[in-house]
Design a protein around this motif. Structure first.
Motif, PDB file in Angstrom:
ATOM      1  N   HIS A 274      -7.769  12.080  -4.551  1.00  0.00           N
ATOM      2  CA  HIS A 274      -7.834  10.931  -3.667  1.00  0.00           C
ATOM      3  C   HIS A 274      -7.235  11.244  -2.305  1.00  0.00           C
ATOM      4  O   HIS A 274      -7.718  10.767  -1.282  1.00  0.00           O
ATOM      5  CB  HIS A 274      -7.100   9.742  -4.297  1.00  0.00           C
ATOM      6  CG  HIS A 274      -7.875   9.099  -5.396  1.00  0.00           C
ATOM      7  ND1 HIS A 274      -8.947   8.275  -5.161  1.00  0.00           N
ATOM      8  CD2 HIS A 274      -7.742   9.169  -6.740  1.00  0.00           C
ATOM      9  CE1 HIS A 274      -9.444   7.835  -6.301  1.00  0.00           C
ATOM     10  NE2 HIS A 274      -8.731   8.369  -7.274  1.00  0.00           N
ATOM     11  N   PHE A 275      -6.194  12.044  -2.303  1.00  0.00           N
ATOM     12  CA  PHE A 275      -5.534  12.351  -1.032  1.00  0.00           C
ATOM     13  C   PHE A 275      -6.425  13.199  -0.135  1.00  0.00           C
ATOM     14  O   PHE A 275      -6.371  13.105   1.091  1.00  0.00           O
ATOM     15  CB  PHE A 275      -4.223  13.085  -1.303  1.00  0.00           C
ATOM     16  CG  PHE A 275      -3.432  13.359  -0.066  1.00  0.00           C
ATOM     17  CD1 PHE A 275      -2.799  12.327   0.609  1.00  0.00           C
ATOM     18  CD2 PHE A 275      -3.313  14.647   0.423  1.00  0.00           C
ATOM     19  CE1 PHE A 275      -2.059  12.571   1.752  1.00  0.00           C
ATOM     20  CE2 PHE A 275      -2.585  14.902   1.566  1.00  0.00           C
ATOM     21  CZ  PHE A 275      -1.951  13.863   2.230  1.00  0.00           C
ATOM     22  N   LEU A 276      -7.289  14.031  -0.735  1.00  0.00           N
ATOM     23  CA  LEU A 276      -8.089  14.965   0.047  1.00  0.00           C
ATOM     24  C   LEU A 276      -9.459  14.416   0.417  1.00  0.00           C
ATOM     25  O   LEU A 276     -10.260  15.130   0.998  1.00  0.00           O
ATOM     26  CB  LEU A 276      -8.270  16.270  -0.746  1.00  0.00           C
ATOM     27  CG  LEU A 276      -7.003  17.092  -0.949  1.00  0.00           C
ATOM     28  CD1 LEU A 276      -7.319  18.334  -1.765  1.00  0.00           C
ATOM     29  CD2 LEU A 276      -6.379  17.490   0.381  1.00  0.00           C
ATOM     30  N   ARG A 286      -6.261   0.552   8.550  1.00  0.00           N
ATOM     31  CA  ARG A 286      -5.726  -0.753   8.151  1.00  0.00           C
ATOM     32  C   ARG A 286      -4.420  -0.607   7.393  1.00  0.00           C
ATOM     33  O   ARG A 286      -3.440  -1.320   7.668  1.00  0.00           O
ATOM     34  CB  ARG A 286      -6.750  -1.483   7.277  1.00  0.00           C
ATOM     35  CG  ARG A 286      -6.247  -2.798   6.692  1.00  0.00           C
ATOM     36  CD  ARG A 286      -7.361  -3.489   5.921  1.00  0.00           C
ATOM     37  NE  ARG A 286      -7.823  -2.706   4.799  1.00  0.00           N
ATOM     38  CZ  ARG A 286      -7.277  -2.753   3.576  1.00  0.00           C
ATOM     39  NH1 ARG A 286      -6.211  -3.515   3.351  1.00  0.00           N
ATOM     40  NH2 ARG A 286      -7.773  -2.030   2.591  1.00  0.00           N
ATOM     41  N   TYR A 287      -4.377   0.323   6.447  1.00  0.00           N
ATOM     42  CA  TYR A 287      -3.170   0.494   5.643  1.00  0.00           C
ATOM     43  C   TYR A 287      -1.976   0.886   6.506  1.00  0.00           C
ATOM     44  O   TYR A 287      -0.907   0.270   6.433  1.00  0.00           O
ATOM     45  CB  TYR A 287      -3.399   1.551   4.559  1.00  0.00           C
ATOM     46  CG  TYR A 287      -2.127   1.928   3.838  1.00  0.00           C
ATOM     47  CD1 TYR A 287      -1.641   1.166   2.785  1.00  0.00           C
ATOM     48  CD2 TYR A 287      -1.394   3.046   4.235  1.00  0.00           C
ATOM     49  CE1 TYR A 287      -0.460   1.493   2.147  1.00  0.00           C
ATOM     50  CE2 TYR A 287      -0.212   3.389   3.609  1.00  0.00           C
ATOM     51  CZ  TYR A 287       0.254   2.604   2.552  1.00  0.00           C
ATOM     52  OH  TYR A 287       1.435   2.931   1.931  1.00  0.00           O
ATOM     53  N   PHE A 288      -2.162   1.889   7.341  1.00  0.00           N
ATOM     54  CA  PHE A 288      -1.019   2.382   8.106  1.00  0.00           C
ATOM     55  C   PHE A 288      -0.611   1.417   9.216  1.00  0.00           C
ATOM     56  O   PHE A 288       0.566   1.336   9.567  1.00  0.00           O
ATOM     57  CB  PHE A 288      -1.317   3.772   8.666  1.00  0.00           C
ATOM     58  CG  PHE A 288      -1.237   4.848   7.621  1.00  0.00           C
ATOM     59  CD1 PHE A 288      -0.015   5.222   7.088  1.00  0.00           C
ATOM     60  CD2 PHE A 288      -2.386   5.451   7.133  1.00  0.00           C
ATOM     61  CE1 PHE A 288       0.075   6.199   6.106  1.00  0.00           C
ATOM     62  CE2 PHE A 288      -2.314   6.427   6.156  1.00  0.00           C
ATOM     63  CZ  PHE A 288      -1.080   6.800   5.637  1.00  0.00           C
ATOM     64  N   LEU A 289      -1.547   0.659   9.770  1.00  0.00           N
ATOM     65  CA  LEU A 289      -1.170  -0.361  10.733  1.00  0.00           C
ATOM     66  C   LEU A 289      -0.315  -1.441  10.085  1.00  0.00           C
ATOM     67  O   LEU A 289       0.612  -1.981  10.711  1.00  0.00           O
ATOM     68  CB  LEU A 289      -2.422  -0.992  11.356  1.00  0.00           C
ATOM     69  CG  LEU A 289      -3.152  -0.166  12.419  1.00  0.00           C
ATOM     70  CD1 LEU A 289      -4.403  -0.906  12.882  1.00  0.00           C
ATOM     71  CD2 LEU A 289      -2.243   0.131  13.611  1.00  0.00           C
ATOM     72  N   CYS A 290      -0.619  -1.744   8.811  1.00  0.00           N
ATOM     73  CA  CYS A 290       0.131  -2.787   8.107  1.00  0.00           C
ATOM     74  C   CYS A 290       1.515  -2.322   7.671  1.00  0.00           C
ATOM     75  O   CYS A 290       2.496  -3.077   7.761  1.00  0.00           O
ATOM     76  CB  CYS A 290      -0.658  -3.264   6.889  1.00  0.00           C
ATOM     77  SG  CYS A 290      -2.124  -4.253   7.286  1.00  0.00           S
ATOM     78  N   TYR A 291       1.623  -1.067   7.201  1.00  0.00           N
ATOM     79  CA  TYR A 291       2.851  -0.671   6.507  1.00  0.00           C
ATOM     80  C   TYR A 291       3.772   0.246   7.301  1.00  0.00           C
ATOM     81  O   TYR A 291       4.962   0.344   6.999  1.00  0.00           O
ATOM     82  CB  TYR A 291       2.490  -0.031   5.157  1.00  0.00           C
ATOM     83  CG  TYR A 291       2.002  -1.064   4.170  1.00  0.00           C
ATOM     84  CD1 TYR A 291       2.894  -1.834   3.438  1.00  0.00           C
ATOM     85  CD2 TYR A 291       0.644  -1.300   3.993  1.00  0.00           C
ATOM     86  CE1 TYR A 291       2.454  -2.808   2.541  1.00  0.00           C
ATOM     87  CE2 TYR A 291       0.183  -2.266   3.108  1.00  0.00           C
ATOM     88  CZ  TYR A 291       1.093  -3.018   2.395  1.00  0.00           C
ATOM     89  OH  TYR A 291       0.663  -3.988   1.524  1.00  0.00           O
ATOM     90  N   ALA A 300       5.662   5.297   4.572  1.00  0.00           N
ATOM     91  CA  ALA A 300       4.350   4.685   4.342  1.00  0.00           C
ATOM     92  C   ALA A 300       3.405   5.666   3.657  1.00  0.00           C
ATOM     93  O   ALA A 300       2.638   5.289   2.767  1.00  0.00           O
ATOM     94  CB  ALA A 300       3.747   4.204   5.662  1.00  0.00           C
ATOM     95  N   VAL A 301       3.486   6.936   4.068  1.00  0.00           N
ATOM     96  CA  VAL A 301       2.683   7.968   3.403  1.00  0.00           C
ATOM     97  C   VAL A 301       3.118   8.134   1.952  1.00  0.00           C
ATOM     98  O   VAL A 301       2.295   8.272   1.039  1.00  0.00           O
ATOM     99  CB  VAL A 301       2.794   9.309   4.154  1.00  0.00           C
ATOM    100  CG1 VAL A 301       2.174  10.440   3.344  1.00  0.00           C
ATOM    101  CG2 VAL A 301       2.122   9.201   5.515  1.00  0.00           C
ATOM    102  N   ASN A 305       0.811   7.469  -1.467  1.00  0.00           N
ATOM    103  CA  ASN A 305       0.559   8.429  -2.538  1.00  0.00           C
ATOM    104  C   ASN A 305       1.032   7.910  -3.893  1.00  0.00           C
ATOM    105  O   ASN A 305       0.421   8.222  -4.923  1.00  0.00           O
ATOM    106  CB  ASN A 305       1.241   9.757  -2.205  1.00  0.00           C
ATOM    107  CG  ASN A 305       0.440  10.583  -1.224  1.00  0.00           C
ATOM    108  OD1 ASN A 305      -0.514  11.244  -1.598  1.00  0.00           O
ATOM    109  ND2 ASN A 305       0.801  10.518   0.053  1.00  0.00           N
ATOM    110  N   ILE A 306       2.078   7.119  -3.906  1.00  0.00           N
ATOM    111  CA  ILE A 306       2.508   6.504  -5.167  1.00  0.00           C
ATOM    112  C   ILE A 306       1.437   5.550  -5.680  1.00  0.00           C
ATOM    113  O   ILE A 306       1.101   5.536  -6.867  1.00  0.00           O
ATOM    114  CB  ILE A 306       3.849   5.775  -4.980  1.00  0.00           C
ATOM    115  CG1 ILE A 306       4.970   6.790  -4.716  1.00  0.00           C
ATOM    116  CG2 ILE A 306       4.195   4.922  -6.198  1.00  0.00           C
ATOM    117  CD1 ILE A 306       6.296   6.151  -4.337  1.00  0.00           C
TER     118      ILE A 306
END
Length: 459
Positions: A274-276, A286-291, A300-301, A305-306
């Motif tokens: 999933h990471f690759l 969207r995720y990184f703007l939110c968190y 946040a990274v 991954n968790i």
């Protein structure tokens, strides 16, 4: 190679009529660039057209030289429209003396299955309840909103972050089941809406590619658990699965990776995958703007991954508990019903199992009727079981606990036999266990392979 395409033009243009063929003639055209298929006794030359096939060239190639009628019915929502596109590819039909089925398939079973499909269609089992999918999408968006609000209101403490991770993993898993529904064109009458919502859910809510999913997943449905045809068991030499592949790798002395340790890197690979694969970046933006505004980039990274780690395990355990314990082998040219039943099994129905697995606890019905809305699987299940009983086809159903136990139950047993059966354990070992390989008795396999032990030695 490719001569079939010229033959189509020659027959249509010179005499205006088409030829008749035996199965022996049809089965000569199975190579890339020269492929014929049979649908409803009509013979089609798809040699050149496979490159333009919306579902990809491989899925048609998997049926070259075979009767593809049931696969054709299973994957196309508008059969009349598709038949119009097929007319230029028609080169003839089977000779009157030829059976409708190739390779000794049970014609009565095939006809009864097709009759069952017609009855289910007449009873409305392929009609969608829009509210079901609206509520499902709504609960995913609600979970996403709750997770973000919890961080905003309660902060970034360890306990709150752990709860947020579980909520996000749940939303991701449920989004995975929903994109699966849209990808199979099982929600809307107009498949364009299915495609649009599929791209939204898998792209914006999950951050993956709809085209990639379609390319792989329909091959899986067309030829489940068939080596070299099902991408889900073609693992790029990273793993060996089933009864046949480990023996083959042993005889050929293929050691691309330390397969005796594949049970260890199997779990890591699920998360790394999933990471690759950030195919569509809208999800990640969207995720990184939110968190990141709460956690910063590094944390946040880590949270991302968790969440992926938990969600990928959820996905793999649910999907593989119905496949990896089943038969994995090379092509046997079975009829549609028999091929799907040897590769799939069901998990007992309950409200929790239905929600937890996205109704993939009805894996048998889903594979037989991939465009059927999942909320109707329970209606088809008794009919399918009755048909299987009639023809002696094994219909397997187990509890969720038993399904998970199949994934791990032989781990200690195989390890205990490692000194005596080093050849076997080197090749089969725990990936088979971790993926759910538990329906066959290991002793019988060891007896079959014992003759190889003295012939091959692996470190």
């Amino acid at each position: 190679m490719g001569g079939g395409g010229q033959q189509t033009d020659r027959i249509a243009d010179t005499n205006g009529r088409f030829g008749t063929y035996t199965w022996e003639e049809v089965q000569k055209h199975t190579k890339s660039g020269d492929q014929w298929i049979v649908v409803e006794r009509k013979v089609y030359n798809v040699s050149q057209w496979v490159k333009r096939h919306p579902g990809g060239l491989r899925i048609i190639g998997h049926y070259a030289g075979e009767d593809a009628t049931d696969a054709f019915n299973a994957f196309h929502p508008n059969l009349q429209l598709v038949r119009k596109y097929m007319k230029p590819l028609l080169i003839g039909e089977l000779e009157a003396s030829e059976p409708s089925q190739d390779r000794q398939k049970n014609g009565a079973l095939v006809e009864d299955f097709r009759a069952l499909r017609e009855r289910l269609e007449a009873e409305g089992c392929f009609k969608t309840q829009p509210l079901f999918f609206i509520l499902h999408l709504g609960h995913i968006l609600l979970l996403e909103a709750i997770a973000l609000m919890m961080v905003w209101y309660f902060g970034t403490g360890w306990i709150n972050t752990a709860i947020v991770a579980v909520i996000l993993a749940t939303a991701q898993s449920q989004a995975g089941w929903l994109q699966h529904d849209f990808g199979h064109l099982s929600v809307f009458k107009n498949s364009r809406w299915d495609h649009l919502l599929h791209k939204f859910v898998i792209g914006y809510l999950k951050g993956a590619s709809a085209c990639w999913w379609n390319h792989r997943h329909f091959q899986h449905h067309a030829k489940p658990n068939i080596l070299k045809k099902d991408p889900d068991v073609n693992l790029l030499n990273a793993f060996v699965v089933g009864k046949v592949q480990p023996v083959e790798y042993g005889i050929k002395k293929i050691k691309n990776l330390p397969y005796n340790h594949q049970h260890k890197y199997f779990f890591f690979s699920k998360s790394l995958y999933h990471f690759l694969c950030p195919y569509l970046f809208s999800y990640y933006v969207r995720y990184f703007l939110c968190y990141t505004q709460f956690y910063g980039v590094l944390w946040a990274v880590l949270l991302f991954n968790i969440v992926r780690f938990m969600e990928s395990h959820w996905f793999v355990w649910v999907t593989q508990m119905s496949h990896i314990p089943m038969d994995i082998d090379y092509e046997k040219h079975q009829d549609w019903l028999s091929m799907q039943l040897v590769a799939t099994c069901n998990i007992e129905q309950s409200y929790f199992n239905d929600w937890f697995s996205g109704h993939l606890n009805f894996q048998i019905e889903h594979h037989l009727f991939p465009m059927m809305p999942r909320h109707n699987y329970w209606r088809a299940a008794p009919r399918v079981r009755a048909l299987c009983d009639k023809y002696g086809v094994k219909y397997q159903e187990k509890s969720l606990y038993e399904a998970f136990a199949d994934i791990v139950r032989y781990d200690a047993h195989l390890k205990s036999l490692a000194p005596k059966y080093s050849y076997v354990t080197t090749l089969t070992n725990n990936f088979i266990i971790c993926c759910g390989w538990g329906q066959f008795g290991p002793d019988s396999v060891f007896r079959q392979l014992e003759i190889q032990v003295n012939l091959f030695t692996f470190s």
